[in-house]
Design a protein around this motif. Structure first.
Motif, PDB file in Angstrom:
ATOM      1  N   ASP A   9       0.857  -1.185   0.000  1.00  0.00           N
ATOM      2  CA  ASP A   9       0.000   0.000   0.000  1.00  0.00           C
ATOM      3  C   ASP A   9       0.898   1.242   0.000  1.00  0.00           C
ATOM      4  OD1 ASP A   9      -1.751   2.068   0.513  1.00  0.00           O
ATOM      5  OD2 ASP A   9      -2.856   0.997   2.082  1.00  0.00           O
ATOM      6  N   ARG A  11       0.230   4.346  -0.367  1.00  0.00           N
ATOM      7  CA  ARG A  11      -0.286   5.459   0.441  1.00  0.00           C
ATOM      8  C   ARG A  11       0.100   5.281   1.908  1.00  0.00           C
ATOM      9  NH1 ARG A  11      -6.539   5.755  -1.073  1.00  0.00           N
ATOM     10  NH2 ARG A  11      -6.243   3.509  -0.756  1.00  0.00           N
ATOM     11  N   GLN A  12       0.086   4.027   2.371  1.00  0.00           N
ATOM     12  CA  GLN A  12       0.479   3.778   3.760  1.00  0.00           C
ATOM     13  C   GLN A  12       1.979   3.985   3.941  1.00  0.00           C
ATOM     14  OE1 GLN A  12      -1.554   3.335   6.246  1.00  0.00           O
ATOM     15  NE2 GLN A  12       0.110   3.219   7.753  1.00  0.00           N
ATOM     16  N   ARG A  14       3.735   6.211   2.366  1.00  0.00           N
ATOM     17  CA  ARG A  14       3.875   7.673   2.482  1.00  0.00           C
ATOM     18  C   ARG A  14       3.471   8.148   3.872  1.00  0.00           C
ATOM     19  NH1 ARG A  14       1.654   7.611  -2.877  1.00  0.00           N
ATOM     20  NH2 ARG A  14       3.139   8.420  -4.418  1.00  0.00           N
ATOM     21  N   ARG A  15       2.350   7.629   4.377  1.00  0.00           N
ATOM     22  CA  ARG A  15       1.877   8.045   5.707  1.00  0.00           C
ATOM     23  C   ARG A  15       2.886   7.665   6.788  1.00  0.00           C
ATOM     24  NH1 ARG A  15      -3.497   6.654   3.702  1.00  0.00           N
ATOM     25  NH2 ARG A  15      -3.184   4.480   4.337  1.00  0.00           N
TER      26      ARG A  15
END
Length: 295
Positions: A9, A11-12, A14-15
């Motif tokens: 993932d 996006r995860q 990046r988070r």
């Protein structure tokens, strides 16, 4: 061997690193140690690069070391996380007062995807990447980009993590979810390099063991360094108190002299973007001897 797509993932990822930007340099002991070992390997390579790219540069510790080693080179750092780049830029600004070699040309820092980089083909002499590949869903695409960017006789040097990494943590959970990142075998990375056209790829690995006072200290270290699990198959909701207690108890059974071990399998690789030798019928020969694969 091509890994299945859509497991990581992004996006995860990046988070995780955005949240860790302010604490990363305080806890990135492993990252600094592996970078130091990679730099030692450069001692045996005769290369005077004009352009150096640090792919997955994080807060830029490797950029500082590479600038000291190659003061005449133009350096560029690329990372997926813009907050990590900003934190590194602030740190470099402070270091400029005590490290004179940093007062010259400043590296260009870009937030970009490692599989689709905004640079011209055959524009890089040395492409360096420290502990980044395991955050990608498909490392093969990053190798293709590296091959595109490197000049003839350019060098790719990288490190990543192998399958034994965090095996103690992985086996402590019994809830059916994924709790660590997916780590690719060293031999598969070697096959990817050959498939992308790199010449003379060399792969090797070593086992490091980090120790922690408690299970919670290990998890905090992973979180503060941005190294929490970012797999799609991870648990997305809260974990029950009893499940945490079971995992903690399982891990604590592995204690040695009051410390909990965490295995880290570090994979190293380097390869050249050369002109492979050709046979009389026009086939390319790329040297990669499976017998020389070591662990």
């Amino acid at each position: 061997m091509k890994a299945p797509a859509q497991f990581v993932d992004q996006r995860q990822v990046r988070r995780n690193f955005a949240r860790a930007a302010s604490t990363y340099d305080q806890v990135s002991v492993l990252q600094r140690e592996v970078a130091s070992r990679m730099l030692e390997r450069l001692d045996y390579v005769r290369i005077e690069p004009q352009r150096v790219l640090d792919l997955g540069c994080g807060t830029g510790a490797s950029l500082t070391a590479l600038q000291e080693r190659y003061p005449k080179a133009t350096l560029t750092g690329v990372d997926l996380s813009d907050p990590m780049l900003r934190a590194g830029q602030a740190q470099r600004s402070r270091l400029r007062w005590v490290l004179p070699f940093l007062r010259g040309q400043r590296p260009l820092l870009l937030a970009a995807d490692a599989t689709a980089l905004p640079f011209s083909s055959q524009s890089i002499d040395l492409l360096w990447s420290n502990l980044m590949l395991h955050w990608l869903d498909e490392p093969l695409l990053a190798f293709r980009e590296a091959h595109r960017l490197l000049k003839h006789d350019g060098l790719l040097m990288f490190s990543t993590l192998g399958p034994d990494t965090l095996k103690e943590l992985r086996t402590s959970f019994a809830d059916g979810y994924v709790h660590t990142q997916r780590f690719t075998d060293m031999h598969d990375y070697g096959d990817m390099l050959v498939g992308c056209g790199f010449a003379d790829p060399v792969m090797d690995a070593e086992i490091l063991t980090m120790t922690y006072a408690s299970f919670d200290d290990l998890l905090a270290d992973l979180r503060r360094s941005g190294s929490g699990c970012a797999m799609r198959a991870r648990r997305h909701g809260l974990m029950g108190r009893s499940a945490w207690a079971e995992a903690r108890a399982a891990y604590e059974q592995l204690a040695r002299a009051g410390r909990l071990p965490a295995t880290i399998e570090v994979v190293y690789g380097h390869a050249w973007r050369g002109r492979p030798t050709k046979t009389a019928d026009g086939r390319a020969i790329v040297r990669f001897d499976p017998k020389q694969r070591s662990r």
